[in-house]
Design an enzyme around this catalytic site. Structure first.
Site, PDB file in Angstrom:
ATOM      1  N   HIS A 139      -1.201  -2.024   5.376  1.00 38.07           N
ATOM      2  CA  HIS A 139      -0.070  -2.718   4.892  1.00 38.07           C
ATOM      3  C   HIS A 139      -0.719  -4.009   3.995  1.00 38.07           C
ATOM      4  CE1 HIS A 139       2.361  -1.033   7.915  1.00 38.07           C
ATOM      5  NE2 HIS A 139       2.280  -1.683   8.630  1.00 38.07           N
ATOM      6  N   CYS A 184       0.966  -5.247  14.165  1.00 38.85           N
ATOM      7  CA  CYS A 184      -0.081  -4.779  12.963  1.00 38.85           C
ATOM      8  C   CYS A 184      -0.067  -5.932  11.826  1.00 38.85           C
ATOM      9  CB  CYS A 184      -0.010  -3.584  12.605  1.00 38.85           C
ATOM     10  SG  CYS A 184       1.879  -2.896  11.988  1.00 38.85           S
TER      11      CYS A 184
END
Length: 266
Positions: free
Chosen positions: A171, A58
């Protein structure tokens, strides 16, 4: 991981019929040179005719969205990543541990971590995945290996420090790049504004910059805080990105791979 072991065992069997496609979201095949590792906006051509495709880590996928348009125009030479990774990177259990741990901490109770290496509430932990012999964690090395593989070159020197922070979702990454060609913030913004899957959020005077709260549940990756690197200028930039790692970093990327594969058969 258990999912990686599962994929290694069953993915080759599933594609053995010569027509079924497997899009693997585990780490099983990401570093296998024979298996394409794909972010569709970057290297969709790599999966043409392939039945097994790996979905990237990711953190790598989010960074790739911001860096690829810059690499195309200015050619990356070096990239230094510092990540700020949400609890959901460790799954639902990570989110629960953060929420319950925060309640315990506020009640003056001891927080005993099970998912994370240390208590995450009101803390940051510079430790994601296992430490490697070179002193980096596996998460940090995934960013290095996968960026080079997706971009199709080992000429981009990469380094990463991955940090878990007490947020629930999305994130963020502070990225410093050195480029072969001269680059300015204005030219970088122009390149990024024309890139699919990217939203330039870069108005410091208006207090607008990428943040996980704003990037959550958003398909596009936010890019901002774009400025000339004091270390590498005139051939370098500092920038900040935020992206929903459950979407761009996982599910959305996998669906886009599937759509591209369906397009091959149309």
């Amino acid at each position: 991981s258990d999912l990686g072991d599962f994929s290694k065992e069953f993915s080759p069997k599933i594609i053995a019929d010569g027509k079924t496609v497997v899009i693997d979201n585990s780490s099983a095949f990401r570093c296998d040179d024979s298996i394409p590792l794909v972010v569709p906006e970057v290297n969709s051509a790599a999966m043409k005719g392939k039945l097994l495709i790996a979905n990237p880590n990711c953190t790598t996928a989010i960074a790739a969205m911001a860096l690829w348009p810059l690499h195309q125009k200015f050619t990356l030479k070096k990239a230094i990543f510092s990540t700020y990774q949400a609890a959901s990177g460790a799954g639902a259990a990570g989110m629960t541990e953060l929420l319950e741990g925060t309640k315990r901490h506020l009640n003056g109770e001891v927080v005993t971590p099970e998912v994370f290496a240390h208590a995450l509430p009101f803390n940051v932990i510079p430790h994601i995945d296992a430490f490697q012999p070179n002193g980096y964690t596996k998460e940090e090395m995934k960013v290095v290996w996968e960026t080079q593989k997706i971009f199709g070159t080992k000429d981009i020197a990469c380094s990463c420090t991955a940090v878990r922070i007490p947020t629930l979702r999305a994130h963020s990454e502070a990225i410093t790049i050195e480029t072969v060609e001269e680059i300015t913030p204005e030219a970088a913004r122009e390149a990024l504004r024309g890139a699919p899957g990217v939203e330039v959020v870069d108005d410091p005077a208006g207090k607008r910059y990428p943040m996980p709260l704003n990037a959550t549940k958003k398909y596009d990756v936010e890019v901002g805080r774009i400025r000339s690197s004091l270390v590498f200028e005139p051939r370098g930039l500092d920038l900040f990105v935020s992206g929903d790692q459950l979407l761009r970093g996982a599910a959305l990327n996998a669906v886009m791979i599937a759509e591209a594969k369906l397009g091959e058969r149309a």
